[in-house]
Scaffold this motif. Structure first.
Motif, PDB file in Angstrom:
ATOM      1  N   VAL A   1     -63.710  12.518  14.084  1.00 10.70           N
ATOM      2  CA  VAL A   1     -62.384  12.226  13.529  1.00 10.70           C
ATOM      3  C   VAL A   1     -62.416  10.917  12.758  1.00 10.70           C
ATOM      4  CG1 VAL A   1     -59.997  11.630  14.142  1.00 10.70           C
ATOM      5  CG2 VAL A   1     -61.119  13.574  15.246  1.00 10.70           C
ATOM      6  N   THR A   2     -63.053   9.904  13.331  1.00 12.45           N
ATOM      7  CA  THR A   2     -63.144   8.604  12.670  1.00 12.45           C
ATOM      8  C   THR A   2     -63.977   8.702  11.407  1.00 12.45           C
ATOM      9  OG1 THR A   2     -62.907   7.523  14.804  1.00 12.45           O
ATOM     10  CG2 THR A   2     -63.757   6.174  13.004  1.00 12.45           C
ATOM     11  N   HIS A   3     -65.049   9.460  11.452  1.00 13.03           N
ATOM     12  CA  HIS A   3     -65.885   9.619  10.258  1.00 13.03           C
ATOM     13  C   HIS A   3     -65.109  10.321   9.149  1.00 13.03           C
ATOM     14  CE1 HIS A   3     -69.263  10.930   7.711  1.00 13.03           C
ATOM     15  NE2 HIS A   3     -69.803   9.804   8.150  1.00 13.03           N
ATOM     16  N   ASN A   4     -64.316  11.324   9.502  1.00 16.04           N
ATOM     17  CA  ASN A   4     -63.480  11.999   8.504  1.00 16.04           C
ATOM     18  C   ASN A   4     -62.466  11.034   7.902  1.00 16.04           C
ATOM     19  OD1 ASN A   4     -64.754  14.471   8.696  1.00 16.04           O
ATOM     20  ND2 ASN A   4     -63.319  15.283  10.193  1.00 16.04           N
ATOM     21  N   ALA A   5     -61.878  10.177   8.736  1.00 15.52           N
ATOM     22  CA  ALA A   5     -60.923   9.184   8.231  1.00 15.52           C
ATOM     23  C   ALA A   5     -61.633   8.194   7.307  1.00 15.52           C
ATOM     24  CB  ALA A   5     -60.258   8.445   9.393  1.00 15.52           C
ATOM     25  N   TRP A   6     -62.848   7.809   7.652  1.00 16.83           N
ATOM     26  CA  TRP A   6     -63.616   6.883   6.820  1.00 16.83           C
ATOM     27  C   TRP A   6     -63.903   7.510   5.457  1.00 16.83           C
ATOM     28  CZ3 TRP A   6     -68.996   7.487   5.504  1.00 16.83           C
ATOM     29  CH2 TRP A   6     -69.515   6.407   4.797  1.00 16.83           C
ATOM     30  N   ARG A   7     -64.276   8.778   5.448  1.00 16.93           N
ATOM     31  CA  ARG A   7     -64.563   9.449   4.174  1.00 16.93           C
ATOM     32  C   ARG A   7     -63.317   9.562   3.307  1.00 16.93           C
ATOM     33  NH1 ARG A   7     -67.024  14.917   5.817  1.00 16.93           N
ATOM     34  NH2 ARG A   7     -64.847  15.157   5.395  1.00 16.93           N
TER      35      ARG A   7
END
Length: 102
Positions: A35-41
Motif C-alpha cells: 500500500v505504501t509503495h503504491n502511494a509512493w508511486r
C-alpha cells in the motif's frame, strides 16, 4: 517480509492480540508495504525526488499500524472487519477514494 518501517511495539501488540502465525504476520507486513509503495508511486510531483525509504519514513506510525491490522484481518479471513477499519480510517483522515460511489 520487512518490518523496516513498521513500529515494532505496536506491531508486536497486534500480532499477540490477533494471535497471528508467521505466515499471517508476513502477509500483513507485505500488505502494509505494498500500500505504501503504491502511494509512493502516485505521490505528487513536488515529492518526485523522494526515494521509497524517504517517503515511507514520513508515513505516520498510526497509518503503518492501521495498514498492518487491515492486512492481518484479511489474512485471518475477517474481510468485513478489515473493510470497516479501512472505511473508518478514511473517514477519520478524510481521504477521498477514487472510484464509483457506493
Amino acid at each position: 517480509m520487512s518490518f523496516k518501517h513498521l513500529p515494532l511495539l505496536g506491531t508486536a501488540e497486534l500480532i499477540g492480540a490477533l494471535k497471528l502465525n508467521p505466515k499471517q504476520t508476513a502477509a500483513a507486513a507485505n500488505l502494509a508495504h505494498r500500500v505504501t509503495h503504491n502511494a509512493w508511486r502516485r505521490r505528487p510531483s513536488h515529492k518526485g525526488g523522494q526515494t521509497y525509504d524517504e517517503f515511507a519514513a514520513t508515513v505516520s506510525d498510526c497509518a503503518w499500524l492501521t495498514m498492518f491490522e487491515v492486512g492481518a484481518l484479511l489474512a485471518l479471513g475477517r474481510r468485513q472487519e478489515a473493510l470497516l477499519l479501512t472505511e473508518a480510517s478514511r473517514s477519520v483522515h478524510q481521504v477521498t477514494h477514487p472510484g464509483p460511489p457506493r
